[in-house]
Enzyme design. Structure first.
Site, PDB file in Angstrom:
ATOM      1  N   GLU B 336      33.002  45.277  18.830  1.00  0.00           N
ATOM      2  CA  GLU B 336      31.634  45.726  18.629  1.00  0.00           C
ATOM      3  C   GLU B 336      31.535  46.900  17.647  1.00  0.00           C
ATOM      4  OE1 GLU B 336      33.042  44.927  21.436  1.00  0.00           O
ATOM      5  OE2 GLU B 336      31.682  43.650  22.602  1.00  0.00           O
ATOM      6  N   LYS B 446      39.921  51.946  42.370  1.00  0.00           N
ATOM      7  CA  LYS B 446      39.316  52.956  43.236  1.00  0.00           C
ATOM      8  C   LYS B 446      40.093  52.990  44.542  1.00  0.00           C
ATOM      9  CE  LYS B 446      35.076  52.148  40.841  1.00  0.00           C
ATOM     10  NZ  LYS B 446      34.497  50.847  40.475  1.00  0.00           N
TER      11      LYS B 446
END
Lengths: 558, 558
Positions: B336, B446
């Site tokens: 991008e 996490k």
């Protein structure tokens, strides 16, 4: 269809080329790097960022807004660098006032640019005092004071003093986004004829000039490079073509920067020594002066890279500089071109050339920068051959050329005739693509049906060991149309001063080897005490021609 | 008023940033420089200029016009370089087709980009043969043939063959001026989820990426530099983000360029040796493969500079490269972003750092390029501290980021939420401004209320002498939320193969010194034969997580 919808939405991705964006990397990556003023004041880039915000805040309080023009009269300083950023970044236009113009010309340029605020160094108060009645647009004066000279009497109602204005402002300012084609800077050219003409540059143009200049200057294999480890000091004034745009490039590189204040040869040389300056740019006459000042005799200059512009780099000067270890080379550009167009960089492989051949390349006008579409053309705008002999006018397109002259559509249209900017320089291009300016259109000497380059003859004469400076001009001649005349300033230190005949014999030798035509040998050589210069230190050939003609008339009359 | 009149006139001074302008300096200044294909074909820049014109002329005869899309399927070649210039310069859009996608995905991207002409290498004929019935927009096929493989049977009605098309065209083409925001290139990202998404770049964006990239790459003091004396060879495919935009930069620099065709490790190493390659870029896995191929053992690689991108540069790989004399450093960007965002260049003064500290800097994600406005932010788009510890998402503005995804306004709006491009990378920035990506948003683990960086654990494990490759993934854990699992490929040449427990002890040592948290120590280490990769050679963590989960389920079921 969906794309069309997307593309008509307010553009989240839009990124206008604004001067504020030049600060992203230096302020975050080299915040502790130094910016030095005259060797006795120094600050960090972090402080630069804060002072740029403070300056914008202070000027806003004084009424500056988008589209205002703020004029500056200062020596080369950290303050000028702050103005380079803060004034355009707030959407105003920075006018860099040429302090070497006459007071009347200064008044003319400030009025013509419609400047509303004037930041002025104490040293120029006498000028402002003299022209104050003529200033039509300026409503606010701000004093710049180095506090090292006695306060002179004046009647100017200063709204503030620069440092106290900054102290009273916030170290942050919300610089807005706006159209990248917004005018950022303007200044006035110093031709030898007519009124000064204003040129102007947009944010987009200055950003493109900065990044492309940085790319060009950094990319040589070795030597002649401006890179992240350099220490930068300009020796072309900041009022003139943004000091070649180099302060912007230096800032993006995040290098240590040194601003010398008023140019005093001894101080400049001391700064090179004490601050470890490695990269500068100046005109040949200034470098000549520096190399010959007493201070320079004992200073090691072997880490110094110097670009010479504002006129040809004479081979004699280049040799003297190389002998001191200075990595010297020529650059080319003009007020109308922001200015960088070409640099006399050595191509890979040139390191092994013999010293004389290298010297010759360093003194060429150079290789055009990326994106520069440079042509040499005849009077019909047709390209002439790139054979190192055929010459034509240099015309150019690039992303950073002035759009025209301020409030002067006729001169603008002439400048841009045919969609290319006309430099009025005559040049050839050799097989290796090096450009070589041979003359200005107006200075070229038409003798015996040939075009004789005054610059080439000057370069040859400058190589004579007894010659300090030289100017070659054309004078009317009934038989040949024009003939070249050489005006020579001797080197004072030579035991046997060079004579007029010595010079003639020196040039004749080049003619005999076929290097130059016989029309190029000056029949008249005059030893003179000094040569008239323009306010930016270039030979004022128009004046020299007039002086010579007047003297000739006097002599024939007496 | 007069100015306003002037400025509304057709702009003689207008200079759109078009790709054709990148060719001014190389074609005139280095016309005899070489461009090499696979070591056995070579041409000059002069010929490049002519072939670019011939390609445009040939495509125009086949119906390509302003706004057409021309797709290319080729190995890395001089032909691809010609397409990089000719297709955008004529006003058409170059689609670089990812030849590593599945046939169905290739058909999807060509249809989605609405390509009308397809230039395809003989090696990909089986793919085109298979999907031909699905191609909706392509009306013309052109064969690219290296003539070194047996012609395979096919039914594709080629309109021409690349070389014969060029031979039948003129060596000059009048490339028009047009809006610099015209789309120049498009290609499709290779995410691990969903359909490929198209990104696209304008002439303006590619010119700015080229010049700024050139400036950034050239400006280090020494080392890590891409300069005029280099010999360039890409080792990231030209279908992927314009091979990092480097072929454009190499062309403006005017350096010798080497295109390797299909990537065969032995051939790549031989090209480095035989053509004197000094500057390349690749992903870590490819460099790893090159360093370990038999050919590499005897080749001097000490003049080679290599940028690693497409993922973190593991310290183990960096050390192995430095041991061979390779000047290695990391770069960062994505499809991008055109792609260049940052480079792990050493700041002036870093040359004197001890080798381990230097190594650490070379492996950082790097310092943003000029004009890149890069922030790390929390979920409310607030900046997090630059202390080397706090982490946030990398969001960015720059003049060369994709305006969105082709025909996908929802994903485009999400990409540009809040006016910054969201990279989905998690990073910290240290006090010296070096960016360090710690994870992808979707790969971060996490555990125990903390964010554990899978990349950091991979980097530590990669330093173990017995480890060839490693992937760290998060698996669900009832107690801790997620726990890290390490999948390790052993170095085959080690006499005593590394064990799962060796790896655990190796990481535990870093936990005990406080370098990483205890949650970061993988409780499960698995020795595996290979690691699943995406089509551009990155670890496919989504697939690895799925494979691991499936295997765990099998094991618990059995």
């Amino acid at each position: 269809m969906q794309d069309a919808v997307l593309e008509s939405m307010p553009a989240a991705y839009a990124y206008p080329l604004l001067i504020k964006h030049l600060l992203h990397t230096p302020l975050s990556q080299t915040p502790d790097q130094e910016i030095v003023y005259r060797g006795d004041e120094r600050m960090t880039y972090r402080t630069l960022g804060e002072r740029v915000a403070r300056l914008a805040g202070g000027l806003a309080k004084l009424g500056a807004q988008h589209g205002s023009t703020v004029a500056v009269m200062d020596w080369d300083s950290h303050r000028y660098l702050e103005a380079y950023f803060a004034i355009p970044m707030m959407g105003a236009v920075l006018q860099t006032v040429n302090v070497r113009l006459s007071p009347a010309e200064i008044a003319y340029t400030i009025n013509h640019a419609d400047a509303q605020i004037l930041l002025v160094h104490r040293d120029f108060l006498p000028v402002i005092e003299a022209i104050r009645g003529e200033l039509e647009s300026v409503h606010t004066f701000v004093l710049i004071d180095d506090m090292d000279a006695e306060a002179c009497a004046h009647t100017i109602p200063f709204a503030d003093e620069y440092e106290s204005m900054l102290a009273a402002s916030e170290p942050a300012y919300d610089f807005p986004d706006f159209d990248e084609n917004t005018r950022a800077t303007t200044f006035y050219t110093t031709g030898t004829t007519g009124l000064p003409k204003g040129v102007y540059f947009s944010h987009r143009q200055l950003v493109l000039h900065t990044i492309t200049g940085m790319a060009a200057l950094a990319s040589p294999v070795s030597g002649q490079r401006f890179h992240r480890g350099d220490v930068y000091m300009p020796i072309t004034p900041m009022f003139h073509v943004h000091a070649w745009g180099m302060p912007y490039i230096a800032t993006v590189l995040g290098v240590k920067q040194v601003y010398p204040g008023r140019y005093v040869p001894e101080r400049l040389v001391k700064l090179v020594r004490d601050e470890g300056v490695t990269f500068s740019h100046c005109v040949g006459t200034i470098l000549h002066m520096l190399l010959n000042c007493s201070e320079a005799k004992t200073v090691d200059l072997s880490r110094w890279k110097v670009i010479i512009g504002g006129g040809a780099l004479p081979q004699g000067l280049a040799r003297a500089a190389l002998d001191r270890g200075i990595d010297i080379f020529a650059g080319y550009g003009m007020s109308e071109t922001c200015p960088l167009l070409s640099l006399a960089q050595l191509q890979p492989g040139s390191e092994t050339l013999d010293p004389d051949e290298q010297l010759r390349l360093r003194c060429k006008t150079g290789l055009p920068l990326p994106l520069v579409d440079l042509r040499i053309v005849n009077e019909d705008m047709q390209n002439v051959a790139h054979d190192g002999r055929a010459s034509g006018e240099v015309v150019v397109r690039a992303p950073w050329l002035t759009q025209g002259y301020v409030k002067n559509p006729e001169a603008s249209a002439q400048l841009w005739e045919g969609g290319y900017l006309h430099t009025q320089d005559i040049a050839s291009i050799d097989a290796k693509s090096y450009l070589q300016i041979t003359d200005r259109i107006k200075d070229v000497i038409k003798s015996g049906g040939e075009w004789v380059s005054s610059l080439e003859i000057e370069s040859l004469i400058s190589q004579h060991p007894g010659v300090a400076e030289v100017a070659v001009i054309g004078i009317k001649d009934d038989k040949w149309g024009e003939r070249p005349v050489a005006l020579v300033v001797r080197k004072p230190e030579c035991a046997v001063p060079v004579s007029e005949d010595d010079i003639r014999q020196h040039v004749l030798a080049f003619s005999e080897t076929g290097r130059i035509s016989k029309y190029a040998v000056p029949q008249i050589v005059k030893i003179v005490d000094q040569l008239d210069k323009t306010s930016v230190g270039k030979l004022n050939k128009k004046r020299l021609r007039e002086q010579f003609a007047a003297r000739a008339q006097e002599e024939s009359a007496s």
